[in-house]
Design a protein around this motif. Structure first.
Motif, PDB file in Angstrom:
ATOM      1  N   VAL A 124       0.861  -1.182   0.000  1.00 43.56           N
ATOM      2  CA  VAL A 124       0.000   0.000   0.000  1.00 43.56           C
ATOM      3  C   VAL A 124       0.896   1.231   0.000  1.00 43.56           C
ATOM      4  CG1 VAL A 124      -2.066  -0.975   1.077  1.00 43.56           C
ATOM      5  CG2 VAL A 124      -0.174  -0.228   2.513  1.00 43.56           C
ATOM      6  N   PRO A 125       0.464   2.322  -0.624  1.00 44.87           N
ATOM      7  CA  PRO A 125       1.268   3.545  -0.579  1.00 44.87           C
ATOM      8  C   PRO A 125       1.461   4.009   0.858  1.00 44.87           C
ATOM      9  CG  PRO A 125      -0.423   3.699  -2.275  1.00 44.87           C
ATOM     10  CD  PRO A 125      -0.738   2.480  -1.470  1.00 44.87           C
ATOM     11  N   GLN A 126       2.676   4.337   1.196  1.00 45.47           N
ATOM     12  CA  GLN A 126       2.984   4.745   2.569  1.00 45.47           C
ATOM     13  C   GLN A 126       2.171   5.983   2.949  1.00 45.47           C
ATOM     14  OE1 GLN A 126       6.984   6.423   3.621  1.00 45.47           O
ATOM     15  NE2 GLN A 126       7.133   4.567   4.848  1.00 45.47           N
ATOM     16  N   GLY A 127       1.480   5.890   4.101  1.00 50.70           N
ATOM     17  CA  GLY A 127       0.690   7.004   4.591  1.00 50.70           C
ATOM     18  C   GLY A 127      -0.691   7.132   3.972  1.00 50.70           C
ATOM     19  N   SER A 128      -1.049   6.225   3.061  1.00 50.78           N
ATOM     20  CA  SER A 128      -2.343   6.296   2.382  1.00 50.78           C
ATOM     21  C   SER A 128      -3.451   5.796   3.295  1.00 50.78           C
ATOM     22  CB  SER A 128      -2.313   5.455   1.109  1.00 50.78           C
ATOM     23  OG  SER A 128      -2.195   4.066   1.439  1.00 50.78           O
ATOM     24  N   ALA A 129      -4.696   5.947   2.826  1.00 54.85           N
ATOM     25  CA  ALA A 129      -5.836   5.436   3.580  1.00 54.85           C
ATOM     26  C   ALA A 129      -5.720   3.935   3.783  1.00 54.85           C
ATOM     27  CB  ALA A 129      -7.136   5.786   2.856  1.00 54.85           C
ATOM     28  N   GLY A 130      -5.253   3.220   2.750  1.00 56.53           N
ATOM     29  CA  GLY A 130      -5.075   1.780   2.873  1.00 56.53           C
ATOM     30  C   GLY A 130      -4.020   1.412   3.896  1.00 56.53           C
ATOM     31  N   ASP A 131      -2.942   2.166   3.929  1.00 51.38           N
ATOM     32  CA  ASP A 131      -1.879   1.938   4.908  1.00 51.38           C
ATOM     33  C   ASP A 131      -2.415   2.141   6.324  1.00 51.38           C
ATOM     34  OD1 ASP A 131       0.603   1.554   6.081  1.00 51.38           O
ATOM     35  OD2 ASP A 131       1.378   3.527   5.523  1.00 51.38           O
ATOM     36  N   ARG A 132      -3.141   3.226   6.528  1.00 49.05           N
ATOM     37  CA  ARG A 132      -3.686   3.511   7.865  1.00 49.05           C
ATOM     38  C   ARG A 132      -4.713   2.463   8.283  1.00 49.05           C
ATOM     39  NH1 ARG A 132      -3.724   8.626   5.439  1.00 49.05           N
ATOM     40  NH2 ARG A 132      -6.011   8.583   5.200  1.00 49.05           N
ATOM     41  N   LEU A 133      -5.528   2.020   7.311  1.00 47.80           N
ATOM     42  CA  LEU A 133      -6.533   1.006   7.633  1.00 47.80           C
ATOM     43  C   LEU A 133      -5.878  -0.297   8.064  1.00 47.80           C
ATOM     44  CD1 LEU A 133      -9.399  -0.182   7.699  1.00 47.80           C
ATOM     45  CD2 LEU A 133      -9.115  -0.709   5.254  1.00 47.80           C
ATOM     46  N   LEU A 134      -4.920  -0.777   7.285  1.00 49.75           N
ATOM     47  CA  LEU A 134      -4.287  -2.048   7.623  1.00 49.75           C
ATOM     48  C   LEU A 134      -3.549  -1.963   8.961  1.00 49.75           C
ATOM     49  CD1 LEU A 134      -2.937  -3.363   4.186  1.00 49.75           C
ATOM     50  CD2 LEU A 134      -5.100  -3.868   5.342  1.00 49.75           C
ATOM     51  N   GLU A 135      -2.897  -0.836   9.210  1.00 49.63           N
ATOM     52  CA  GLU A 135      -2.218  -0.674  10.503  1.00 49.63           C
ATOM     53  C   GLU A 135      -3.234  -0.754  11.644  1.00 49.63           C
ATOM     54  OE1 GLU A 135       1.144   2.211  12.532  1.00 49.63           O
ATOM     55  OE2 GLU A 135      -0.267   3.089  11.094  1.00 49.63           O
ATOM     56  N   SER A 136      -4.396  -0.123  11.461  1.00 48.98           N
ATOM     57  CA  SER A 136      -5.421  -0.137  12.505  1.00 48.98           C
ATOM     58  C   SER A 136      -5.992  -1.532  12.721  1.00 48.98           C
ATOM     59  CB  SER A 136      -6.551   0.836  12.158  1.00 48.98           C
ATOM     60  OG  SER A 136      -7.365   0.337  11.107  1.00 48.98           O
ATOM     61  N   LEU A 137      -5.903  -2.385  11.683  1.00 52.39           N
ATOM     62  CA  LEU A 137      -6.411  -3.753  11.781  1.00 52.39           C
ATOM     63  C   LEU A 137      -5.357  -4.728  12.290  1.00 52.39           C
ATOM     64  CD1 LEU A 137      -8.472  -3.939   8.452  1.00 52.39           C
ATOM     65  CD2 LEU A 137      -9.352  -3.663  10.780  1.00 52.39           C
ATOM     66  N   GLY A 138      -4.180  -4.214  12.655  1.00 55.40           N
ATOM     67  CA  GLY A 138      -3.140  -5.057  13.230  1.00 55.40           C
ATOM     68  C   GLY A 138      -2.116  -5.581  12.263  1.00 55.40           C
ATOM     69  N   ARG A 142       6.212  -5.185   6.799  1.00 55.12           N
ATOM     70  CA  ARG A 142       7.244  -6.191   6.516  1.00 55.12           C
ATOM     71  C   ARG A 142       8.458  -5.583   5.815  1.00 55.12           C
ATOM     72  NH1 ARG A 142       4.536 -11.615   4.060  1.00 55.12           N
ATOM     73  NH2 ARG A 142       3.555 -10.169   2.578  1.00 55.12           N
ATOM     74  N   TRP A 143       8.195  -4.794   4.804  1.00 51.43           N
ATOM     75  CA  TRP A 143       9.295  -4.131   4.102  1.00 51.43           C
ATOM     76  C   TRP A 143       8.749  -2.926   3.353  1.00 51.43           C
ATOM     77  CZ3 TRP A 143       7.896  -9.229   2.587  1.00 51.43           C
ATOM     78  CH2 TRP A 143       7.173  -9.323   1.403  1.00 51.43           C
ATOM     79  N   GLU A 144       9.664  -2.041   2.957  1.00 52.27           N
ATOM     80  CA  GLU A 144       9.317  -0.885   2.136  1.00 52.27           C
ATOM     81  C   GLU A 144       9.726  -1.152   0.697  1.00 52.27           C
ATOM     82  OE1 GLU A 144      11.169   2.618   3.669  1.00 52.27           O
ATOM     83  OE2 GLU A 144       9.560   3.010   5.095  1.00 52.27           O
ATOM     84  N   VAL A 317       4.624   0.449   1.404  1.00 52.04           N
ATOM     85  CA  VAL A 317       4.955  -0.430   2.514  1.00 52.04           C
ATOM     86  C   VAL A 317       4.152  -1.710   2.362  1.00 52.04           C
ATOM     87  CG1 VAL A 317       3.223   0.662   3.993  1.00 52.04           C
ATOM     88  CG2 VAL A 317       5.055  -0.662   5.028  1.00 52.04           C
ATOM     89  N   ASN A 318       4.801  -2.850   2.530  1.00 45.70           N
ATOM     90  CA  ASN A 318       4.103  -4.126   2.486  1.00 45.70           C
ATOM     91  C   ASN A 318       3.670  -4.471   3.892  1.00 45.70           C
ATOM     92  OD1 ASN A 318       3.824  -7.198   2.613  1.00 45.70           O
ATOM     93  ND2 ASN A 318       4.072  -6.861   0.416  1.00 45.70           N
ATOM     94  N   ARG A 319       2.360  -4.533   4.111  1.00 45.86           N
ATOM     95  CA  ARG A 319       1.809  -4.845   5.430  1.00 45.86           C
ATOM     96  C   ARG A 319       1.216  -6.249   5.414  1.00 45.86           C
ATOM     97  NH1 ARG A 319       1.856  -1.264   9.347  1.00 45.86           N
ATOM     98  NH2 ARG A 319       2.242   0.954   8.860  1.00 45.86           N
ATOM     99  N   ALA A 320       1.434  -6.980   6.514  1.00 44.24           N
ATOM    100  CA  ALA A 320       0.963  -8.359   6.579  1.00 44.24           C
ATOM    101  C   ALA A 320       0.435  -8.663   7.975  1.00 44.24           C
ATOM    102  CB  ALA A 320       2.111  -9.318   6.245  1.00 44.24           C
TER     103      ALA A 320
END
Length: 323
Positions: A124-138, A142-144, A317-320
């Motif tokens: 997801v683009p760093q700082g985007s709505a998707g990034d914030r959503l996934l972070e809020s979901l736990g 993993r990597w940039e 940022v790759n979020r997992a």
């Protein structure tokens, strides 16, 4: 409503429906992803051919691993478990803030779990709505990764190859006119070099030749000159680059290096820079007016690309999440 894909249900807000994706949905998925990228990073990196290439991999059945969300007849969001620990999803910016992204994240997790995965993630683009959503979901980072561009008017300097080495277009299989996944020594060599190099830092099963071919020599729009190789004095492929000619919104064409790898025992000889210079030069000869590529923090290659004059245009940022 609850709309199952396989054994996994997706709960959506009122006014939306869902169904399994089909191959005919590739254009709709592209349009949703393009709208999201344009909103979040200001440019569109995705192409419809990227989606088609992913979906045509041997053994992949999009109806079993992908779901689309619709407002009326229009696709406005989608999610898929691509394979192993990789998923992808997008919500059209006009339909955000309604819980669709959260529902799709849950759907992806359950679909990946049902396929035997123990972790699933997506970029997801760093700082985007998707990034914030996934972070809020736990989801953890993993990597940039970074998209880099060559400034207008700049060129990657040629790097002389060692004596006896040559950079050129890969030679087609004897029956290559039909673009089948037939094997030539150059195709085999490019696949082997790429997989050997990528698996040094990527934790996934090795792609078969057929899986590699689906995303390269069988990708929609492929031309023989898109696959570049470096061969040593014995004719062995020791480096490869796969080039995509990507149409831009302003009507111009950008050269995008989708894959770049050198054999482990051949590093330090300038093969990577020689491939960059060659690929971008050939692309300019075929009408490209700009050049780009991407890399991530697992490869350690960011410094190489910055050293030859490329600059970061967007950060992802790759979020997992563990399942």
């Amino acid at each position: 409503m609850a709309a199952p894909t396989g054994s996994v249900a997706l709960t959506l807000p009122p006014g939306y429906t869902a169904r399994p994706l089909t191959a005919e949905d590739a254009r709709g998925v592209f349009e949703v992803m393009a709208a999201q990228e344009k909103h979040d990073v200001g440019t569109v990196e995705i192409e419809e051919a990227d989606i088609v290439a992913d979906w045509q991999r041997p053994g992949y059945v999009v109806e079993e691993h992908g779901i689309g969300v619709f407002s009326g007849e229009t696709l406005v969001a989608y999610s898929e478990h691509v394979r192993n620990d990789r998923g992808d999803a997008a919500v059209h910016p006009e339909h955000r803030g309604k819980g669709i992204g959260t529902a799709l994240a849950g759907w992806m997790q359950e679909t990946a779990r049902a396929a035997g995965a123990t972790v699933v993630g997506m970029p997801v683009p760093q700082g985007s709505a998707g990034d914030r959503l996934l972070e809020s979901l736990g989801y953890r980072a993993r990597w940039e990764s970074w998209v880099l561009e060559l400034p207008e008017g700049a060129e990657v300097a040629d790097r002389p190859l060692p004596q006896g080495y040559t950079v050129r277009a890969a030679e087609l299989p004897a029956e290559g006119a039909d673009r089948s996944p037939a094997r030539s020594p150059d195709y085999e060599g490019a696949w082997t070099v790429q997989e050997d190099a990528f698996l040094e830092w990527s934790d996934r099963p090795r792609d078969t030749f057929e899986e590699w071919a689906a995303g390269t020599v069988q990708r929609p729009g492929f031309e023989p000159w898109h696959l570049r190789v470096v061969v040593d004095p014995d004719g062995r492929v020791v480096g490869m680059a796969f080039l995509i000619m990507a149409g831009q919104e302003d009507g111009t064409t950008q050269a995008y290096i989708d894959r770049l790898a050198t054999a482990g025992d051949q590093r330090g000889k300038g093969l990577g820079q020689a491939l960059l210079a060659d690929a971008f030069r050939v692309a300019r000869e075929h009408g490209a007016t700009s050049s780009s590529l991407s890399t991530d923090s697992r490869t350690g290659a960011l410094g190489l690309y910055e050293k030859v004059g490329m600059v970061v245009s967007s950060t992802w940022v790759n979020r997992a999440i563990d399942l």
